[in-house]
Motif scaffolding. Structure first.
Motif, PDB file in Angstrom:
ATOM      1  N   LYS A 249      -3.004  -6.261  -6.207  1.00  0.00           N
ATOM      2  CA  LYS A 249      -2.847  -4.889  -5.727  1.00  0.00           C
ATOM      3  C   LYS A 249      -2.571  -4.898  -4.223  1.00  0.00           C
ATOM      4  CE  LYS A 249      -5.009  -2.142  -9.260  1.00  0.00           C
ATOM      5  NZ  LYS A 249      -5.679  -0.847  -9.512  1.00  0.00           N
ATOM      6  N   PHE A 250      -1.979  -3.807  -3.741  1.00  0.00           N
ATOM      7  CA  PHE A 250      -1.584  -3.718  -2.338  1.00  0.00           C
ATOM      8  C   PHE A 250      -2.775  -3.306  -1.476  1.00  0.00           C
ATOM      9  CE2 PHE A 250       2.324  -3.082  -4.745  1.00  0.00           C
ATOM     10  CZ  PHE A 250       3.185  -3.969  -4.106  1.00  0.00           C
ATOM     11  N   GLU A 251      -3.014  -4.076  -0.402  1.00  0.00           N
ATOM     12  CA  GLU A 251      -4.135  -3.791   0.491  1.00  0.00           C
ATOM     13  C   GLU A 251      -4.002  -2.434   1.169  1.00  0.00           C
ATOM     14  OE1 GLU A 251      -4.384  -6.983   3.249  1.00  0.00           O
ATOM     15  OE2 GLU A 251      -4.762  -8.518   1.727  1.00  0.00           O
ATOM     16  N   THR A 252      -2.792  -1.952   1.306  1.00  0.00           N
ATOM     17  CA  THR A 252      -2.562  -0.674   1.986  1.00  0.00           C
ATOM     18  C   THR A 252      -2.734   0.530   1.058  1.00  0.00           C
ATOM     19  OG1 THR A 252      -0.200  -1.075   1.596  1.00  0.00           O
ATOM     20  CG2 THR A 252      -1.056  -1.560   3.790  1.00  0.00           C
ATOM     21  N   LEU A 253      -3.078   0.274  -0.211  1.00  0.00           N
ATOM     22  CA  LEU A 253      -3.284   1.365  -1.170  1.00  0.00           C
ATOM     23  C   LEU A 253      -4.720   1.337  -1.690  1.00  0.00           C
ATOM     24  CD1 LEU A 253       0.012   1.271  -3.299  1.00  0.00           C
ATOM     25  CD2 LEU A 253      -0.470   2.617  -1.249  1.00  0.00           C
ATOM     26  N   LYS A 254      -5.672   1.275  -0.778  1.00  0.00           N
ATOM     27  CA  LYS A 254      -7.084   1.219  -1.161  1.00  0.00           C
ATOM     28  C   LYS A 254      -7.501   2.520  -1.849  1.00  0.00           C
ATOM     29  CE  LYS A 254      -8.523  -2.035   2.415  1.00  0.00           C
ATOM     30  NZ  LYS A 254      -9.325  -2.241   3.645  1.00  0.00           N
ATOM     31  N   ASN A 255      -8.321   2.377  -2.868  1.00  0.00           N
ATOM     32  CA  ASN A 255      -8.863   3.517  -3.626  1.00  0.00           C
ATOM     33  C   ASN A 255      -7.789   4.298  -4.383  1.00  0.00           C
ATOM     34  OD1 ASN A 255     -11.486   2.962  -2.567  1.00  0.00           O
ATOM     35  ND2 ASN A 255     -10.914   4.057  -0.686  1.00  0.00           N
ATOM     36  N   ILE A 256      -6.605   3.708  -4.534  1.00  0.00           N
ATOM     37  CA  ILE A 256      -5.525   4.351  -5.291  1.00  0.00           C
ATOM     38  C   ILE A 256      -5.469   3.731  -6.682  1.00  0.00           C
ATOM     39  CG2 ILE A 256      -3.043   4.778  -5.420  1.00  0.00           C
ATOM     40  CD1 ILE A 256      -4.467   6.263  -3.146  1.00  0.00           C
ATOM     41  N   LYS A 257      -5.508   4.588  -7.695  1.00  0.00           N
ATOM     42  CA  LYS A 257      -5.401   4.112  -9.079  1.00  0.00           C
ATOM     43  C   LYS A 257      -4.113   4.580  -9.748  1.00  0.00           C
ATOM     44  CE  LYS A 257     -10.405   3.871  -9.854  1.00  0.00           C
ATOM     45  NZ  LYS A 257     -11.547   4.404 -10.665  1.00  0.00           N
ATOM     46  N   LYS A 258      -3.725   5.847  -9.482  1.00  0.00           N
ATOM     47  CA  LYS A 258      -2.557   6.409 -10.153  1.00  0.00           C
ATOM     48  C   LYS A 258      -1.559   6.944  -9.142  1.00  0.00           C
ATOM     49  CE  LYS A 258      -1.018   9.765 -13.608  1.00  0.00           C
ATOM     50  NZ  LYS A 258      -1.405  10.801 -14.599  1.00  0.00           N
ATOM     51  N   VAL A 259      -0.279   6.590  -9.340  1.00  0.00           N
ATOM     52  CA  VAL A 259       0.809   7.031  -8.468  1.00  0.00           C
ATOM     53  C   VAL A 259       1.845   7.746  -9.322  1.00  0.00           C
ATOM     54  CG1 VAL A 259       2.551   6.352  -6.780  1.00  0.00           C
ATOM     55  CG2 VAL A 259       0.422   5.036  -6.965  1.00  0.00           C
ATOM     56  N   HIS A 260       2.249   8.924  -8.876  1.00  0.00           N
ATOM     57  CA  HIS A 260       3.317   9.661  -9.553  1.00  0.00           C
ATOM     58  C   HIS A 260       4.528   9.703  -8.637  1.00  0.00           C
ATOM     59  CE1 HIS A 260       5.218  12.547 -12.241  1.00  0.00           C
ATOM     60  NE2 HIS A 260       5.564  13.249 -11.172  1.00  0.00           N
ATOM     61  N   LEU A 261       5.719   9.427  -9.190  1.00  0.00           N
ATOM     62  CA  LEU A 261       6.947   9.384  -8.405  1.00  0.00           C
ATOM     63  C   LEU A 261       7.923  10.461  -8.869  1.00  0.00           C
ATOM     64  CD1 LEU A 261       5.975   6.166  -9.012  1.00  0.00           C
ATOM     65  CD2 LEU A 261       7.730   5.794  -7.295  1.00  0.00           C
ATOM     66  N   ILE A 262       8.306  11.356  -7.957  1.00  0.00           N
ATOM     67  CA  ILE A 262       9.278  12.410  -8.247  1.00  0.00           C
ATOM     68  C   ILE A 262      10.662  11.883  -7.869  1.00  0.00           C
ATOM     69  CG2 ILE A 262       9.937  14.802  -7.828  1.00  0.00           C
ATOM     70  CD1 ILE A 262       7.098  15.306  -6.764  1.00  0.00           C
ATOM     71  N   GLY A 263      11.558  11.814  -8.857  1.00  0.00           N
ATOM     72  CA  GLY A 263      12.864  11.194  -8.638  1.00  0.00           C
ATOM     73  C   GLY A 263      12.797   9.710  -8.924  1.00  0.00           C
ATOM     74  N   ILE A 264      12.007   9.355  -9.935  1.00  0.00           N
ATOM     75  CA  ILE A 264      11.686   7.957 -10.228  1.00  0.00           C
ATOM     76  C   ILE A 264      12.899   7.136 -10.667  1.00  0.00           C
ATOM     77  CG2 ILE A 264      11.125   8.320 -12.673  1.00  0.00           C
ATOM     78  CD1 ILE A 264       8.696   6.439 -12.241  1.00  0.00           C
ATOM     79  N   GLY A 265      13.988   7.806 -11.076  1.00  0.00           N
ATOM     80  CA  GLY A 265      15.152   7.078 -11.575  1.00  0.00           C
ATOM     81  C   GLY A 265      16.076   6.545 -10.508  1.00  0.00           C
ATOM     82  N   GLY A 266      15.802   6.820  -9.238  1.00  0.00           N
ATOM     83  CA  GLY A 266      16.640   6.313  -8.160  1.00  0.00           C
ATOM     84  C   GLY A 266      16.564   4.805  -8.033  1.00  0.00           C
ATOM     85  N   VAL A 267      17.568   4.203  -7.378  1.00  0.00           N
ATOM     86  CA  VAL A 267      17.617   2.741  -7.323  1.00  0.00           C
ATOM     87  C   VAL A 267      16.405   2.140  -6.616  1.00  0.00           C
ATOM     88  CG1 VAL A 267      20.115   2.439  -7.550  1.00  0.00           C
ATOM     89  CG2 VAL A 267      19.153   2.898  -5.295  1.00  0.00           C
ATOM     90  N   SER A 268      15.944   2.787  -5.561  1.00  0.00           N
ATOM     91  CA  SER A 268      14.777   2.272  -4.857  1.00  0.00           C
ATOM     92  C   SER A 268      13.483   2.701  -5.532  1.00  0.00           C
ATOM     93  CB  SER A 268      14.785   2.738  -3.407  1.00  0.00           C
ATOM     94  OG  SER A 268      13.654   2.250  -2.711  1.00  0.00           O
ATOM     95  N   MET A 269      13.410   3.967  -5.942  1.00  0.00           N
ATOM     96  CA  MET A 269      12.186   4.498  -6.539  1.00  0.00           C
ATOM     97  C   MET A 269      11.812   3.747  -7.824  1.00  0.00           C
ATOM     98  SD  MET A 269      10.797   7.185  -4.871  1.00  0.00           S
ATOM     99  CE  MET A 269      10.280   8.592  -5.861  1.00  0.00           C
ATOM    100  N   SER A 270      12.809   3.420  -8.635  1.00  0.00           N
ATOM    101  CA  SER A 270      12.523   2.715  -9.886  1.00  0.00           C
ATOM    102  C   SER A 270      11.938   1.336  -9.619  1.00  0.00           C
ATOM    103  CB  SER A 270      13.790   2.604 -10.734  1.00  0.00           C
ATOM    104  OG  SER A 270      14.842   1.996 -10.000  1.00  0.00           O
ATOM    105  N   GLY A 271      12.467   0.649  -8.615  1.00  0.00           N
ATOM    106  CA  GLY A 271      11.930  -0.659  -8.245  1.00  0.00           C
ATOM    107  C   GLY A 271      10.497  -0.562  -7.748  1.00  0.00           C
TER     108      GLY A 271
END
Length: 327
Positions: free
Chosen positions: A3-25
């Motif tokens: 897990k990413f050290e910069t995302l402490k206490n984060i369990k769920k992430v929602h992405l708006i526009g998830i189909g973009g080339v960068s967002m999907s990655g």
């Protein structure tokens, strides 16, 4: 993948526009690191299918219900600020991040991000560099602004190494969000004039980007580009103080770190050229199978970036000869 050290206490992430080339990655990186990931997009398509294959649920359209239990909401700059999901996230005081800012948080977890930027040629050069690093067993993480056959026609690669090769765009100063160990500058031209007032403002943005390099960072720059060299001249004292290692590439200046000579072009428009290794003085011949002199410049940028990271010229020839472009 940890897990990413910069995302402490984060369990769920929602992405708006998830189909973009960068967002999907980004979404798949998060999923593989163990986060719960959901997303939405206006349109269906190939990337949506790939996301679903990775067990990431995607809602086509916009539904405020999608964000109610998210710890973080990431959105593409292309969304409407009245988007129901964005509005609900704000109302619930859920932290929201524009895509580039969020990706910058993830990049902080890698020791050697390599950001490849310039007004044109970014996708090709990033793909070429990625190919060389992969063939040299450097096991890089990769994000490209297009599909690349060497990545199984995807635009990303997830690995466990300290390297992250990233196509980085200057539009809306996006690349200023990306911490980087290496900055590869292909060219600086007048572009994106719906955001920048003109060339001077574009050069100022690149100047800020270069000065973000850490002490002993690497700067790879096109010595044949007048605007690149003008920016370099303006900040040479700061670069010296920060002990930035500068590597240049050129088709016309033998003083460059990587200089191509004996350039020839066949009937298909494919170029061949020679490079003398600055350390061993041994000659290495390269032959490209993508047409145009612009691809020679892209190849030189990829060669110089790879050379700066200790990859031998002899290891690069096959990678570049087999390169057939990115979509």
């Amino acid at each position: 993948m940890k897990k990413f050290e910069t995302l402490k206490n984060i369990k769920k992430v929602h992405l708006i526009g998830i189909g973009g080339v960068s967002m999907s990655g980004i979404a798949i990186m998060l999923k593989q690191a163990g986060y719960i990931v959901t997303g939405s997009d206006k349109n269906d398509g190939d990337m949506i299918n790939i996301l679903k294959e990775n067990d990431i649920p995607v809602y086509i359209g916009s539904s405020a219900e999608m964000v109610k239990d998210a710890d973080v909401v990431v959105y593409t700059s292309a969304i409407n600020q009245h988007d129901p999901e964005f509005v609900r996230a704000k109302a619930l005081n859920i932290p929201t991040f524009e895509r580039a800012k969020f990706l910058g948080l993830l990049l902080k977890c890698y020791k050697k991000p390599i950001c490849i930027c310039g007004t044109h040629g970014k996708t090709t050069t990033t793909s070429m560099t990625a190919s060389i690093f992969m063939d040299a067993n450097m096991d890089p993480n990769i994000q490209i602004g297009g599909k690349f056959n060497k990545l199984d026609n995807k635009n990303y690669r997830i690995a466990d190494s300290e390297y992250f090769i990233l196509e980085s765009c200057e539009y809306v100063d996006s690349f200023l969000n990306f911490p980087h160990h290496t900055a590869t500058i292909l060219n600086i031209d007048e572009d994106h004039l719906d955001y920048f007032s003109g060339l001077d403002e574009i050069k100022a943005s690149f100047k800020k980007f270069i000065l973000m390099l850490p002490k002993n960072g690497y700067l790879i720059v096109n010595q044949d580009d007048v605007n690149c060299m003008a920016v370099l001249d303006e900040i040479k004292d700061e670069l010296k103080r920060n002990e930035i290692q500068i590597f240049t590439f050129s088709l016309s200046e033998p003083t460059a770190t990587i200089y191509a000579n004996n350039i020839s072009c066949n009937i298909k428009g494919f170029y061949s050229f020679n490079i003398i290794d600055p350390k061993t003085l041994k000659k290495h011949s390269f032959y490209l199978t993508v047409p145009g002199i612009h691809n020679v410049y892209d190849a030189l940028a990829a060669i110089t970036t790879s050379y700066a990271h200790g990859i031998k010229l002899s290891q690069m020839r096959k990678s570049l000869n087999e390169f057939s472009g990115a979509k």
